[in-house]
Scaffold this motif. Structure first.
Motif, PDB file in Angstrom:
ATOM      1  N   PRO A 145       0.768  -1.242   0.000  1.00  0.00           N
ATOM      2  CA  PRO A 145       0.000   0.000   0.000  1.00  0.00           C
ATOM      3  C   PRO A 145       0.802   1.297   0.000  1.00  0.00           C
ATOM      4  CG  PRO A 145       0.008  -0.926   2.204  1.00  0.00           C
ATOM      5  CD  PRO A 145       0.713  -1.917   1.309  1.00  0.00           C
ATOM      6  N   GLU A 146       2.111   1.272   0.328  1.00  0.00           N
ATOM      7  CA  GLU A 146       2.814   2.533   0.548  1.00  0.00           C
ATOM      8  C   GLU A 146       4.084   2.640  -0.289  1.00  0.00           C
ATOM      9  OE1 GLU A 146       3.144   3.758   4.646  1.00  0.00           O
ATOM     10  OE2 GLU A 146       1.454   2.499   5.235  1.00  0.00           O
ATOM     11  N   ALA A 147       4.507   3.885  -0.513  1.00  0.00           N
ATOM     12  CA  ALA A 147       5.591   4.187  -1.450  1.00  0.00           C
ATOM     13  C   ALA A 147       6.929   3.596  -1.035  1.00  0.00           C
ATOM     14  CB  ALA A 147       5.728   5.704  -1.608  1.00  0.00           C
ATOM     15  N   GLN A 148       7.176   3.500   0.270  1.00  0.00           N
ATOM     16  CA  GLN A 148       8.461   2.977   0.744  1.00  0.00           C
ATOM     17  C   GLN A 148       8.519   1.462   0.730  1.00  0.00           C
ATOM     18  OE1 GLN A 148       6.175   4.420   2.615  1.00  0.00           O
ATOM     19  NE2 GLN A 148       5.867   3.300   4.524  1.00  0.00           N
ATOM     20  N   MET A 149       7.441   0.808   0.296  1.00  0.00           N
ATOM     21  CA  MET A 149       7.360  -0.653   0.314  1.00  0.00           C
ATOM     22  C   MET A 149       7.693  -1.233  -1.052  1.00  0.00           C
ATOM     23  SD  MET A 149       3.965  -1.042   2.706  1.00  0.00           S
ATOM     24  CE  MET A 149       4.015  -0.541   4.433  1.00  0.00           C
ATOM     25  N   THR A 150       8.836  -0.840  -1.594  1.00  0.00           N
ATOM     26  CA  THR A 150       9.278  -1.284  -2.913  1.00  0.00           C
ATOM     27  C   THR A 150      10.737  -1.715  -2.850  1.00  0.00           C
ATOM     28  OG1 THR A 150      10.066   0.901  -3.599  1.00  0.00           O
ATOM     29  CG2 THR A 150       7.743   0.386  -4.031  1.00  0.00           C
ATOM     30  N   SER A 151      11.130  -2.483  -3.837  1.00  0.00           N
ATOM     31  CA  SER A 151      12.527  -2.922  -3.905  1.00  0.00           C
ATOM     32  C   SER A 151      13.468  -1.740  -4.118  1.00  0.00           C
ATOM     33  CB  SER A 151      12.694  -3.944  -5.028  1.00  0.00           C
ATOM     34  OG  SER A 151      12.322  -3.382  -6.281  1.00  0.00           O
ATOM     35  N   VAL A 152      13.020  -0.729  -4.854  1.00  0.00           N
ATOM     36  CA  VAL A 152      13.894   0.426  -5.112  1.00  0.00           C
ATOM     37  C   VAL A 152      14.023   1.309  -3.876  1.00  0.00           C
ATOM     38  CG1 VAL A 152      13.568   0.434  -7.603  1.00  0.00           C
ATOM     39  CG2 VAL A 152      11.966   1.708  -6.168  1.00  0.00           C
ATOM     40  N   ALA A 153      12.977   1.352  -3.037  1.00  0.00           N
ATOM     41  CA  ALA A 153      13.079   2.086  -1.777  1.00  0.00           C
ATOM     42  C   ALA A 153      13.997   1.359  -0.810  1.00  0.00           C
ATOM     43  CB  ALA A 153      11.696   2.277  -1.161  1.00  0.00           C
ATOM     44  N   VAL A 154      13.860   0.034  -0.741  1.00  0.00           N
ATOM     45  CA  VAL A 154      14.736  -0.768   0.117  1.00  0.00           C
ATOM     46  C   VAL A 154      16.199  -0.580  -0.297  1.00  0.00           C
ATOM     47  CG1 VAL A 154      15.381  -3.136   0.751  1.00  0.00           C
ATOM     48  CG2 VAL A 154      12.968  -2.458   0.711  1.00  0.00           C
ATOM     49  N   ALA A 177      11.250  15.229  -2.323  1.00  0.00           N
ATOM     50  CA  ALA A 177      10.803  14.854  -0.980  1.00  0.00           C
ATOM     51  C   ALA A 177      12.031  14.405  -0.196  1.00  0.00           C
ATOM     52  CB  ALA A 177       9.765  13.741  -1.033  1.00  0.00           C
ATOM     53  N   ALA A 178      11.964  14.546   1.122  1.00  0.00           N
ATOM     54  CA  ALA A 178      13.121  14.255   1.969  1.00  0.00           C
ATOM     55  C   ALA A 178      13.427  12.772   2.044  1.00  0.00           C
ATOM     56  CB  ALA A 178      12.883  14.813   3.374  1.00  0.00           C
ATOM     57  N   SER A 179      12.417  11.925   1.877  1.00  0.00           N
ATOM     58  CA  SER A 179      12.609  10.482   1.982  1.00  0.00           C
ATOM     59  C   SER A 179      11.415   9.789   1.349  1.00  0.00           C
ATOM     60  CB  SER A 179      12.731  10.054   3.446  1.00  0.00           C
ATOM     61  OG  SER A 179      11.487  10.242   4.120  1.00  0.00           O
ATOM     62  N   TRP A 180      11.495   8.476   1.238  1.00  0.00           N
ATOM     63  CA  TRP A 180      10.367   7.708   0.714  1.00  0.00           C
ATOM     64  C   TRP A 180       9.141   7.864   1.609  1.00  0.00           C
ATOM     65  CZ3 TRP A 180       9.867   5.490  -3.916  1.00  0.00           C
ATOM     66  CH2 TRP A 180      11.022   5.256  -4.670  1.00  0.00           C
ATOM     67  N   ARG A 181       9.339   7.850   2.912  1.00  0.00           N
ATOM     68  CA  ARG A 181       8.200   7.987   3.822  1.00  0.00           C
ATOM     69  C   ARG A 181       7.562   9.367   3.693  1.00  0.00           C
ATOM     70  NH1 ARG A 181       7.521   3.779   7.314  1.00  0.00           N
ATOM     71  NH2 ARG A 181       9.258   2.296   7.430  1.00  0.00           N
ATOM     72  N   GLU A 184       5.566   9.367   0.539  1.00  0.00           N
ATOM     73  CA  GLU A 184       4.306   8.671   0.805  1.00  0.00           C
ATOM     74  C   GLU A 184       3.318   9.592   1.523  1.00  0.00           C
ATOM     75  OE1 GLU A 184       1.115   6.278   1.544  1.00  0.00           O
ATOM     76  OE2 GLU A 184       2.718   5.914   0.089  1.00  0.00           O
ATOM     77  N   ARG A 185       3.782  10.282   2.556  1.00  0.00           N
ATOM     78  CA  ARG A 185       2.883  11.114   3.361  1.00  0.00           C
ATOM     79  C   ARG A 185       2.287  12.259   2.549  1.00  0.00           C
ATOM     80  NH1 ARG A 185       5.545  12.675   9.061  1.00  0.00           N
ATOM     81  NH2 ARG A 185       3.523  13.737   9.226  1.00  0.00           N
ATOM     82  N   ILE A 186       3.124  12.977   1.825  1.00  0.00           N
ATOM     83  CA  ILE A 186       2.610  14.151   1.134  1.00  0.00           C
ATOM     84  C   ILE A 186       1.793  13.777  -0.103  1.00  0.00           C
ATOM     85  CG2 ILE A 186       4.365  15.710   2.037  1.00  0.00           C
ATOM     86  CD1 ILE A 186       5.929  15.454  -0.506  1.00  0.00           C
ATOM     87  N   SER A 187       2.217  12.740  -0.819  1.00  0.00           N
ATOM     88  CA  SER A 187       1.444  12.333  -1.995  1.00  0.00           C
ATOM     89  C   SER A 187       0.131  11.680  -1.579  1.00  0.00           C
ATOM     90  CB  SER A 187       2.259  11.397  -2.887  1.00  0.00           C
ATOM     91  OG  SER A 187       2.625  10.208  -2.212  1.00  0.00           O
ATOM     92  N   ARG A 188       0.133  10.915  -0.473  1.00  0.00           N
ATOM     93  CA  ARG A 188      -1.106  10.298   0.016  1.00  0.00           C
ATOM     94  C   ARG A 188      -2.099  11.368   0.443  1.00  0.00           C
ATOM     95  NH1 ARG A 188      -2.833   5.238  -0.782  1.00  0.00           N
ATOM     96  NH2 ARG A 188      -0.625   4.713  -0.632  1.00  0.00           N
ATOM     97  N   LYS A 202       5.694   7.351 -10.813  1.00  0.00           N
ATOM     98  CA  LYS A 202       6.637   7.430  -9.704  1.00  0.00           C
ATOM     99  C   LYS A 202       8.004   7.904 -10.196  1.00  0.00           C
ATOM    100  CE  LYS A 202       3.452   5.456  -7.096  1.00  0.00           C
ATOM    101  NZ  LYS A 202       2.636   6.205  -6.133  1.00  0.00           N
ATOM    102  N   ALA A 203       8.948   7.957  -9.271  1.00  0.00           N
ATOM    103  CA  ALA A 203      10.301   8.390  -9.625  1.00  0.00           C
ATOM    104  C   ALA A 203      10.836   7.547 -10.777  1.00  0.00           C
ATOM    105  CB  ALA A 203      11.207   8.259  -8.410  1.00  0.00           C
ATOM    106  N   PRO A 204      11.298   8.169 -11.851  1.00  0.00           N
ATOM    107  CA  PRO A 204      11.805   7.406 -13.001  1.00  0.00           C
ATOM    108  C   PRO A 204      13.007   6.559 -12.609  1.00  0.00           C
ATOM    109  CG  PRO A 204      11.470   9.717 -13.561  1.00  0.00           C
ATOM    110  CD  PRO A 204      11.353   9.621 -12.084  1.00  0.00           C
TER     111      PRO A 204
END
Length: 373
Positions: A145-154, A177-181, A184-188, A202-204
């Motif tokens: 469900p969230e932006a930081q929950m991806t292989s590229v964020a990890v 944005a300062a971070s993935w989280r 997620e917060r501002i785009s959500r 998302k980020a290219p």
């Protein structure tokens, strides 16, 4: 072996047939673990596009040049809202066009943020309309469900820029944005303000990033899974067994849905379902929690399966995936676990998508402990 992360013998270029698209809808809905949006409406759009002569070319991610520019596409929001607010397929391509204008460069290919559910079909619409090839990969191997929950964020790759559009002609660009989280917060928050559903780019990603950090060959996996289920139905065989065999899964529970608590809040669909056991599970109760996707299941108050293992609720007769937005009283369901992509089993991966990421004070224990390669 974790077959969801295993290299698939994909051809460098493969023109998907109408049957491939049908199979993709079935497989992606199973891999969606309840989320990613019901693929049915996107499937209807794809049928119409194919009838008009459009096609989609699937390309091997390893054929990408390192400097290729890849658009990462998805819908964002609560799946229940997506069922109520239908959108023309041209809507899906708007954030890509916005991103190209922002970057001053055209994309070489598109790919799914998540292979799960309707988001696994989403780039197919964009590719059919815009003429882009689709990369045989995503960044989740399922749906989260969230932006930081991806292989590229990890992997710590850059989280910006992001573009978003809705059906009212609102267009939003998040240049940084300062971070993935934080992304997620501002785009959500923005997504919630425009009705809890939006199309995004998302980020290219570069070709090198996709090859190194993507969940490779996940589109082919979804198509293969869907083909196995459809073949089982045609042969009057057990589609649940077909899924278990194709995805190296485990059957955890069979029963009837007796209660569903569901609420759309903060751009998510949250709740739980209670399933009373049938057959060998008679007398037992399974409670499955979800935040867009199924996250943790408790059998008689004891946790039995949890993210990042994939928790899939399937119609026992048809093998069709059942989303959190369409789960209802009386459904006969089979609850399966499928192996997680290996990136999410690392310390960083579990921090992003383990049970604590969803509010459960549990140490992750895999149904496949000791079995994943």
């Amino acid at each position: 072996m974790n077959t969801l992360a295993k290299r698939h013998p994909s051809q460098t270029h493969r023109v998907l047939t109408a049957d491939d698209i049908e199979a993709l809808a079935v497989g992606a809905w199973i891999l969606g673990t309840g989320g990613g949006g019901d693929p049915y409406h996107k499937l209807l759009n794809m049928r119409l596009l194919y009838e008009k002569g459009h096609q989609v070319t699937l390309i091997d991610p390893m054929s990408l040049t390192d400097d290729a520019l890849v658009a990462v596409l998805s819908n964002m929001g609560a799946p229940l809202v997506g069922q109520e607010r239908l959108a023309d397929p041209d809507f899906a391509i708007k954030p890509l066009r916005m991103m190209e204008e922002h970057l001053g460069r055209k994309f070489d290919a598109v790919m799914a943020l998540e292979i799960g559910g309707g988001n696994g079909m989403h780039p197919m619409q964009v590719a059919a309309i815009g003429g882009y090839p689709v990369v045989d990969a995503d960044t989740m191997g399922r749906a989260y469900p969230e932006a930081q929950m991806t292989s590229v964020a990890v992997a710590g790759l850059r989280c910006y820029p992001l573009t978003m559009a809705d059906i009212r002609d609102n267009e939003i660009i998040f240049p940084r944005a300062a971070s993935w989280r934080w992304m997620e917060r501002i785009s959500r928050k923005a997504c919630t303000e425009i009705g809890s559903v939006a199309a995004t780019c998302k980020a290219p990603r570069s070709g090198a990033e996709v090859k190194q950090h993507g969940i490779l060959y996940s589109v082919s996996k979804a198509i293969d899974l869907g083909q196995q289920v459809r073949a089982a139905r045609a042969a009057h065989a057990d589609p649940i067994e077909a899924v278990l065999g194709a995805a190296q899964g485990k059957l955890l529970f069979t029963g009837k849905v007796v209660d569903v608590e569901r609420r759309a809040t903060e751009g998510f669909l949250r709740g739980q379902a209670r399933i009373e056991g049938l057959n060998e599970n008679a007398g037992q109760t399974l409670v499955v929690h979800f935040q867009n996707e199924y996250s943790v299941a408790f059998l008689d108050a004891e946790p039995v399966v949890m993210t990042p293992d994939l928790i899939c609720l399937l119609d026992t007769v048809s093998g069709e995936g059942i989303g959190t937005d369409v789960l209802r009283f009386g459904q006969r369901v089979s609850v399966l676990a499928l192996p997680a992509p290996e990136v999410f089993l690392t310390e960083a991966g579990l921090s992003a998508v383990g049970p604590r990421a969803f509010g459960f004070d549990l140490d992750f224990t895999s149904v496949f402990k000791g079995e994943q390669a």
